[in-house]
Design a protein around this motif. Structure first.
Motif, short mmCIF file in Angstrom:
data_model
loop_
_atom_site.label_atom_id
_atom_site.label_comp_id
_atom_site.label_asym_id
_atom_site.label_seq_id
_atom_site.Cartn_x
_atom_site.Cartn_y
_atom_site.Cartn_z
N ALA A 140 0.83 -1.21 0.00
CA ALA A 140 0.00 0.00 0.00
C ALA A 140 0.86 1.26 0.00
O ALA A 140 0.58 2.22 -0.72
CB ALA A 140 -0.94 -0.01 1.20
N ALA B 211 1.20 4.04 -3.04
CA ALA B 211 0.87 5.44 -2.78
C ALA B 211 1.82 6.38 -3.51
O ALA B 211 1.48 7.53 -3.77
CB ALA B 211 0.89 5.72 -1.28
N TRP C 288 -3.81 2.77 -3.84
CA TRP C 288 -3.53 2.61 -2.42
C TRP C 288 -4.83 2.49 -1.62
O TRP C 288 -4.85 1.88 -0.55
CB TRP C 288 -2.67 3.76 -1.90
#
Length: 71
Positions: free
Chosen positions: A20, A24, A31
């Protein structure tokens, strides 16, 4: 203490957390999907640790049995 399934689930949550954070950095909004999956898995693990230990939670819908055990 955690069993092997719970340890594997915790490891999966940690790996997906890194995924994640890595997603991002990209210009997409992937994300959000990874974070949603992490939250769901975390709550499943939390529920598992809180309520599925044999000695901690006993489901007995019959009130008479419960009274006999506690008296």
């Amino acid at each position: 203490s955690m069993n092997s399934r719970q340890s594997f689930q915790l490891l999966l949550i940690l790996i997906l957390t890194f995924v994640a954070f890595a997603s991002a950095a990209s210009p997409t909004i992937m994300w959000i999907e990874w974070t949603t999956l992490i939250v769901v898995l975390s709550f499943c693990l939390l529920f598992d640790l809180m309520f599925t230990v044999e000695n901690d939670f006993v489901f007995d819908p019959d009130a008479d049995n419960w009274r006999r055990k506690t008296e």
